[in-house]
Design a protein around this motif. Sequence first.
Motif, PDB file in Angstrom:
ATOM      1  N   PRO B 269       0.755  -1.243  -0.155  1.00 48.06           N
ATOM      2  CA  PRO B 269      -0.165   0.152   0.054  1.00 48.06           C
ATOM      3  C   PRO B 269       0.920   1.360   0.004  1.00 48.06           C
ATOM      4  O   PRO B 269       1.823   1.435   0.829  1.00 48.06           O
ATOM      5  CB  PRO B 269      -0.797  -0.094   1.374  1.00 48.06           C
ATOM      6  N   GLY B 270       0.465   2.253  -0.920  1.00 41.60           N
ATOM      7  CA  GLY B 270       1.281   3.541  -0.851  1.00 41.60           C
ATOM      8  C   GLY B 270       2.490   3.385  -1.898  1.00 41.60           C
ATOM      9  O   GLY B 270       2.957   4.264  -1.904  1.00 41.60           O
ATOM     10  N   ILE B 271       3.050   2.187  -2.162  1.00 41.60           N
ATOM     11  CA  ILE B 271       4.021   2.083  -2.937  1.00 41.60           C
ATOM     12  C   ILE B 271       4.086   1.553  -4.036  1.00 41.60           C
ATOM     13  O   ILE B 271       4.096   2.332  -5.264  1.00 41.60           O
ATOM     14  CB  ILE B 271       5.282   1.182  -2.102  1.00 41.60           C
ATOM     15  N   GLY B 292       9.165   9.089  -8.798  1.00 41.95           N
ATOM     16  CA  GLY B 292       8.221   8.992  -7.956  1.00 41.95           C
ATOM     17  C   GLY B 292       6.986   7.879  -8.431  1.00 41.95           C
ATOM     18  O   GLY B 292       6.176   7.791  -7.806  1.00 41.95           O
ATOM     19  N   SER B 293       7.469   7.203  -9.750  1.00 41.85           N
ATOM     20  CA  SER B 293       6.491   6.336 -10.251  1.00 41.85           C
ATOM     21  C   SER B 293       6.398   4.902  -9.360  1.00 41.85           C
ATOM     22  O   SER B 293       5.627   4.241  -9.583  1.00 41.85           O
ATOM     23  CB  SER B 293       6.764   6.039 -11.649  1.00 41.85           C
ATOM     24  N   GLY B 294       7.730   4.722  -8.700  1.00 41.89           N
ATOM     25  CA  GLY B 294       7.531   3.700  -7.769  1.00 41.89           C
ATOM     26  C   GLY B 294       8.531   2.780  -8.369  1.00 41.89           C
ATOM     27  O   GLY B 294       8.848   1.414  -8.055  1.00 41.89           O
ATOM     28  N   ASP B 306      12.703  -4.052   0.910  1.00 38.93           N
ATOM     29  CA  ASP B 306      11.607  -3.648   1.566  1.00 38.93           C
ATOM     30  C   ASP B 306      10.433  -4.794   1.604  1.00 38.93           C
ATOM     31  O   ASP B 306      10.562  -5.629   0.691  1.00 38.93           O
ATOM     32  CB  ASP B 306      11.004  -2.307   0.813  1.00 38.93           C
ATOM     33  N   LYS B 477       2.699   6.012 -10.878  1.00 36.72           N
ATOM     34  CA  LYS B 477       1.731   6.066  -9.710  1.00 36.72           C
ATOM     35  C   LYS B 477       1.966   4.667  -9.026  1.00 36.72           C
ATOM     36  O   LYS B 477       0.581   4.175  -8.723  1.00 36.72           O
ATOM     37  CB  LYS B 477       0.398   6.576  -9.612  1.00 36.72           C
ATOM     38  N   GLY B 478       2.936   3.965  -9.254  1.00 37.28           N
ATOM     39  CA  GLY B 478       3.102   2.645  -8.446  1.00 37.28           C
ATOM     40  C   GLY B 478       2.549   1.399  -9.292  1.00 37.28           C
ATOM     41  O   GLY B 478       2.364   0.211  -8.793  1.00 37.28           O
TER      42      GLY B 478
END
Lengths: 328, 515
Positions: B269-271, B292-294, B306, B477-478
């Motif tokens: 979530p969020g990533i 920042g696209s993941g 991670d 966006k991930g």
Amino acid sequence: MGSLRQGTLTAVLRNVPILMFAGTFVVFGLLTPRFLEYQSLENIAKQASYIGIIAVGETVVLLTAGIDLSVGSNMYVSAVAAGLLMERFAISPLPALLVCLTVGLLFGLFNAFAVTRLHIIPFVVTLATQFAGRGLGWMLSKSRAVTFPQSVTGLGAAELLGIPAPVVIFAVVVLLAWVVLTRTTLGRQIYAVGHGLEAARKAGVDTRRVQATAYIICGVLASLGGFVSVAQLGNVNSGFGQMVEFQAIAAAVLGGASLFGGIGNVFPGTVLGALLIQMVWAGLVATRTDLYLQPLIAAAIIFLAVLLDSVRNTVLARLGRHNIRVEE
Amino acid sequence: MSEPILQFEHVSKSFFGAMALTDITLAVRPGMVLGLVGENGAGKSTLMNILGGVIASDEGQIRLEGRPYSTGSPAEATRAGIAFIHQELNLFSHLSILDNLFIDGFPRIGRTPLIHRREAVRRAKEALAAVNLSISPRTRVDRLTPGQKQLVEIAKALHGGAQIIIFDEPTTSLTSRETERLFALIERLRREGRTILYISHVLADVLRLADEIAVLRDGKVVRTGPKAEFDINAMIAAMVGRQVDQLHPIRRGKPADKVLMSVAGVTEPGIVKDISFDLHEGEILGLFGLMGSGRTELGRILFGLDPFRSGTIDMCGQPRRRRTARRSIAAGMAFVTEDRREEGLLMEAPVTENMALVALPNCRRNRVPGTLDRLALRRSVDEMIASLKIKCVSPRTAAVKSLSGGNQQKTVIGKWLLGRPMVCILDEPTRGIDVGARYEVYSIINDLADRGNGLLCISSELEELMGICDSLLVMSKGRICGRFRRDEFDKERILAAAFEGHLERGPRGSSGASN
């Protein structure tokens, strides 16, 4: 909702030192009401003063990403020097204090010289001066206890507006350190140097001067702390000041200072740390805890506090990482 | 023609006997942008470090407005009006913008040492306004985006009264919008009469910004002239000393059918959300996305650095649980990180020691458990240095940080290859390295694929990925929002996919994908 909970979590984590302090206070208060009496609290503050003064100096050094292990020996030699002069030449307390602070200053100067000019790492430099200082003190005093006259012990018991003198001195030291660290260029440079030595140099900071100043401040405060302690004890034996460096480092770290430099503050951080350590000891005595258990319990509480701090840093870093994506 | 504001006269510098700069003579007129290009190790950074007072030259001198200028320290350079915006930004991230702006001297109250806070805040606001950054000066720097941090650095330079501003690879960590804003700012500074020295590997940017261009090769100025005399090919030709018509090696091999790594529905979530793809034997799979696209986050999750909430990652048909970097390495994975200084190398250690790190478990002596077969280790490290053509005078003693960026990167790659991985994840494998070294890195990647390895290349440079990859995933966006095979590669469609979900459409996709 989620962000509210996250906000609360962040707030809790940011204030770990204060919460630990409050928690310990409440627990001991519930265990024995005697702990909460004015006399007992005054004693804690008085006894925390000398460790606190030394811990303030230690905090300044830790902020530059250094460490000073010589503070205990420093307070021993400087107190011995002052005490011997009072014994032999019957000098009055004020010159004795000046002698004491001068010895502390010399200690700081030597540490500063070795760290910034000879480029020896602080841990090793101050470990060496720790041994040297202890040895020097034994040599001067022939390892016997040095007794201080009434004129000095009177100061330890003196009060100013009903507040014990050691506490007043502690408060003044904290105030000055707070002003220096947050309100002067030097103070901000201390943080910058601890954060990144090379970056600070590139930003035009005279990094050697900043580091040197930190060790000198720490040296002077260590001898001042020694004098305050002597004024309360009345004599200096050969073990005086031993392990104080660890109490001072523990106080700073409990207050949120990082051993990697750049993070920490004197107020409220180190003040809370020093009080917390003293409170734990006093609380264990007041609750009549088994004498042999006391060091173990004290160690456990310190360990817990540092553990919480570590958890805090990891979690805050993770929360911070999430934020990066949101801002993007 | 106005008098030069800055002149280098016969400047030379050597490190450990190796000439870094030889007899550099160069004049810069006020109010112009000088583009400085050259391969890594050509001496650009050394020259700028001398100007910025970070290091001293051995011979020659520098004149500022005709007067001799001797470089002692960064502080002196600042006083002389020279500001250096470093590649790795020199900000104190735990301190506020205010602290960072005034760290070499706050405004004070009268003659006391106390900081005049209100004055400091006022001046800081002015300085930030000058770079169009509307943000409170009390904000901590680690809350800022890379682009904002860079603006803070520039604000610091400007409020220090800098007349000469050096930019060293300023666009590497910027988004395309931030890059545009930076260029507009540089243009404005030039109009104000300030002199800009602009170092970059992105030749299109240099061509766009610079009035004059100087090309360095092997520590010498090989060509200077007004922009009009150059085009990209001319710059490259001058940089490498030969005509380069091929930026990427020819891709000969073809991916096989065997799946090496299979990723299904990976979500954190969020990533990242619902990531699925297969990586085949001998395949070079590109992963493109904006900042920042993941993309980097996905790389870290795949390698086990991670955690992830749901989904599966199989290696060679075996599902992998309880993932850590250690287990991933044991399962045959390698991860070349985006930031080689911080995460990829022990900067103070020599090449050999860095390379030996991953391979240590493979060089155990069988007879005496727990001891290292140093001879075997040394032999394999030496072979790797030779096969990757790592240029280093003394690989056993010289610290890695003294190497050029390209050779550092080859050291990182060599370190991983010694562990004989099956799957390599490479995050920005050519960041901050020059044209020649890039070609070599691409060749290494190509060879690995030909030998049957699977490679996942993460990059923000679309042209690079289009040049070397068999197929391409696009993240935004991930999520993965585009898959392209080599024969379907189309810059516009790929960029459109990368911008999916972003409000603004159509800015430059990446530094390499402009014009």
